[in-house]
Design a protein around this motif. Structure first.
Motif, PDB file in Angstrom:
ATOM      1  N   LYS A  28       8.180  -0.911  -3.311  1.00 43.64           N
ATOM      2  CA  LYS A  28       7.874  -0.693  -4.723  1.00 43.64           C
ATOM      3  C   LYS A  28       6.889   0.456  -4.803  1.00 43.64           C
ATOM      4  O   LYS A  28       5.921   0.483  -4.060  1.00 43.64           O
ATOM      5  CB  LYS A  28       7.228  -1.975  -5.222  1.00 43.64           C
ATOM      6  N   VAL A  29       7.144   1.411  -5.684  1.00 39.12           N
ATOM      7  CA  VAL A  29       6.211   2.528  -5.831  1.00 39.12           C
ATOM      8  C   VAL A  29       5.767   2.582  -7.291  1.00 39.12           C
ATOM      9  O   VAL A  29       6.603   2.597  -8.204  1.00 39.12           O
ATOM     10  CB  VAL A  29       6.879   3.875  -5.456  1.00 39.12           C
ATOM     11  N   VAL A  30       4.451   2.583  -7.501  1.00 40.31           N
ATOM     12  CA  VAL A  30       3.962   2.663  -8.879  1.00 40.31           C
ATOM     13  C   VAL A  30       3.803   4.137  -9.244  1.00 40.31           C
ATOM     14  O   VAL A  30       3.200   4.903  -8.502  1.00 40.31           O
ATOM     15  CB  VAL A  30       2.628   1.895  -9.022  1.00 40.31           C
ATOM     16  N   VAL A  31       4.428   4.528 -10.352  1.00 38.67           N
ATOM     17  CA  VAL A  31       4.393   5.933 -10.780  1.00 38.67           C
ATOM     18  C   VAL A  31       3.859   5.999 -12.210  1.00 38.67           C
ATOM     19  O   VAL A  31       3.861   4.989 -12.916  1.00 38.67           O
ATOM     20  CB  VAL A  31       5.816   6.555 -10.740  1.00 38.67           C
ATOM     21  N   PRO A  32       3.409   7.180 -12.651  1.00 39.22           N
ATOM     22  CA  PRO A  32       2.859   7.252 -14.011  1.00 39.22           C
ATOM     23  C   PRO A  32       3.904   6.905 -15.087  1.00 39.22           C
ATOM     24  O   PRO A  32       3.588   6.249 -16.058  1.00 39.22           O
ATOM     25  CB  PRO A  32       2.406   8.714 -14.140  1.00 39.22           C
ATOM     26  N   ASP A  33       5.154   7.362 -14.914  1.00 37.34           N
ATOM     27  CA  ASP A  33       6.165   7.087 -15.937  1.00 37.34           C
ATOM     28  C   ASP A  33       7.514   6.801 -15.279  1.00 37.34           C
ATOM     29  O   ASP A  33       8.243   7.716 -14.896  1.00 37.34           O
ATOM     30  CB  ASP A  33       6.274   8.293 -16.884  1.00 37.34           C
TER      31      ASP A  33
END
Ligand code: 16G
Ligand code: ZN
Length: 546
Positions: free
Chosen positions: A469-474
């Motif tokens: 899982k990668v958290v990205v700004p948008d």
């Protein structure tokens, strides 16, 4: 319809302003403390849907499935038990976002919907609602019921705490069955247990020849599976339910459950394996609302082996193919398997190359898979995460019934296969993936084939894989095509992924935005564990830096 003044008072009691909602893979899902507004508008929307469908009962399930305890969510169920018709998702989203703006905006949007959809707000209709075991459930239910009150002609049946598939099943039965049949949990248990009884008769067993351990994720599946299995002598002393602490809110899905086991590829807390290998030992994990299940066992070397949704799809495909052959029906019946991009490459190969079964790939989410599966006479659909079922066309059921009525003189083998096919159409909850019914169906196949979990696993070997899982700004920038297997945007990212993939053996990787969490998911598989892990990490870096 309720007068404006009263509706406004209800709105003000439950709605807050300033949040923008979007409809996810399976309904709305957020932290529970921002869900009141959307629960209220979902009450209104479910009411509209029932009125629009000539007053048929519409189901609503308050759950956030495998997500953490502080989350919650809501999904709307169509009268036949499927997920909400997709063209209505935009109405659901719009109503929630207007309500989040102001009462005036909500009231105008509601009025427009009633007008454009030509809804008779004076007719009667019905809503069936249930919730999983989360602490926020009762409060959100209250907001939901307030929304339904917009239409005083609607009846609400509150089922209290159920598994998601129980709600799907009861919604469907409410519309299908005559008035005088009580639509309650008993009806659900009887349906599947009576089919199971036929399996035990056919296989001539008095005690389950497995040692079954169930991890119920500390969710509602725990008490429900116990309520079901305790009704039959054949299960006595043959099973144990772990992580059954459903009233301990904080424990839900924590270090246990189907999602934990699938993602971490290891045993959950609360399930230990014995020192010595036991070929009859089989473990399974449900998720928090019991619409998913994965199986697993430890092999003679003590290594953890996962039997996930792909393994279930292939097991059913092989089993039904055998039954179709031995009953002489294979030419008249079209069987297919529907998977998503997450399906292990080896499973699709096995289905196509070894079994010669047709395979379709769709986007993630039951609504997509189910839609494709109903095109087959026997449509087997499973996501790798353990969510899935089998659907049988009415043409197939009619064919079976007429053969059974006329074929009793044919060979015992052919007749037995027809009977088994018919039992499975009743043993499987066709409305939606169901951990309880899928568990019985898998055990039934293993019983009939006289297979151990290891034998089941040996049909093919999974390619090592990794999901991160990668958290990205948008995350909305990540747009996919080709059943989520390729990215259209951000520009050039797909080419960079392809270039990485080409450096590994037998490799595949794809990236998609989650529909239930604010994150992007990266999947990779390759010939070895090291390669799969490395590829996932490299693609993850690309996503982070793009
Ligand atoms: C929902 C879906 C499930 C899917 C998952 C994907 C239904 C009933 N449930 O739980 O099938 O696998 O979302 O989550 O459709 P993701 O979009 O966060 O990866
Ligand atoms: Zn679930």
């Amino acid at each position: 319809m309720l007068d404006g003044e009263t509706l406004k008072a209800l709105y003000e009691k439950h709605c807050k302003h300033g949040f923008k909602y979007s409809y996810g893979t399976a309904g709305f899902r957020y932290k529970a403390d921002i869900l009141d507004t959307v629960m209220f508008t979902t009450g209104v929307l479910a009411g509209l849907r029932s009125l629009h469908l000539s007053g048929q009962t519409v189901g609503v399930m308050i759950t956030a499935s495998h997500n953490p305890p502080e989350d919650n969510g809501v999904k709307i169920v169509e009268p036949r038990g499927e997920m909400l018709e997709q063209s209505w998702e935009k109405h659901a989203t719009q109503l929630a976002n207007c309500a989040s703006e102001s009462y005036a905006s909500f009231a105008t949007n509601l009025e427009e919907l009633v007008k454009t959809l030509k809804i008779d707000t004076n007719r009667s209709g019905g809503i069936a609602v249930a919730r999983d075991s989360r602490e926020s459930g009762p409060r959100l239910l209250e907001a939901f019921e307030a929304g339904v009150q917009a239409f005083p002609t609607l009846r609400i049946r509150d089922y209290g705490i159920l598994t998601t598939p129980q709600l799907h099943f009861l919604t469907s039965k409410t519309n299908e069955f005559p008035q005088n049949v009580e639509k309650d949990e008993k009806l659900y248990y009887n349906e599947f247990l009576s089919a199971w009884d036929e399996i035990t008769t056919i296989s001539g067993i008095e005690a389950l020849p497995f040692e079954l351990k169930i991890d119920a994720a500390n969710g509602i599946g725990g008490p429900k599976i116990s309520a079901m299995l305790s009704q039959r002598q054949v299960f006595k002393n043959a099973y144990e339910v772990s992580n059954a602490d459903w009233q301990n809110y904080a424990a839900l899905n924590y270090c246990c459950g189907a999602d934990f086991v699938k993602t971490n590829q290891k045993l959950p807390h609360g399930i230990a394996v014995g020192e010595t290998f036991n070929a009859r030992r089989i473990n399974c994990s449900f998720d928090g609302d019991a619409d998913r299940i994965v199986f697993y066992y430890n092999d003679p070397q003590g290594q953890f082996k996962l039997l996930d949704g792909d393994k279930m799809a292939t097991l059913f495909a092989k089993f039904f193919q055998q039954l179709l052959r031995s009953s002489g029906l294979q030419k008249d019946v079209e069987m297919g398997v529907v998977q998503t991009a997450y399906a292990n490459g080896s499973s699709a190969n096995y289905l196509e190359q070894v079994l010669g079964v047709s395979v379709k790939c769709t986007s993630t989410g039951v609504k997509h898979l189910h839609h494709e599966a109903v095109k087959f006479d026997i449509g087997i659909y499973f996501e790798a995460n353990g969510h899935g079922t089998v659907v049988f066309s009415s043409k197939f059921v009619e064919l079976l019934n007429s053969k059974l009525a006329t074929d009793s003189q044919s060979s015992p083998e052919s007749y037995n296969s027809l009977k088994l096919l018919s039992v499975f159409t009743r043993l499987i909850n066709q409305t939606v993936g169901d951990a309880l019914s899928d568990m019985l169906a898998v055990l039934a196949v293993l019983l009939v084939l006289q297979w151990t979990p290891q034998k089941w696993d040996e049909e093919y070997t999974d390619l090592p894989n990794r999901l991160i899982k990668v958290v990205v700004p948008d995350r909305t920038l990540f747009k996919t095509t080709n059943a989520e297997r390729q990215l259209e945007s951000p520009a050039n990212l797909q080419q960079e992924i392809d270039a990485l993939v080409s450096k590994y053996d037998n490799a595949r990787s794809f990236v998609r935005a989650s529909g239930t969490e604010d994150a992007v998911r990266v999947y990779a598989e390759a010939a070895s564990r090291e390669q799969a892990d490395e590829l996932a990490a490299m693609v993850g870096k690309l996503v982070e830096n793009c």
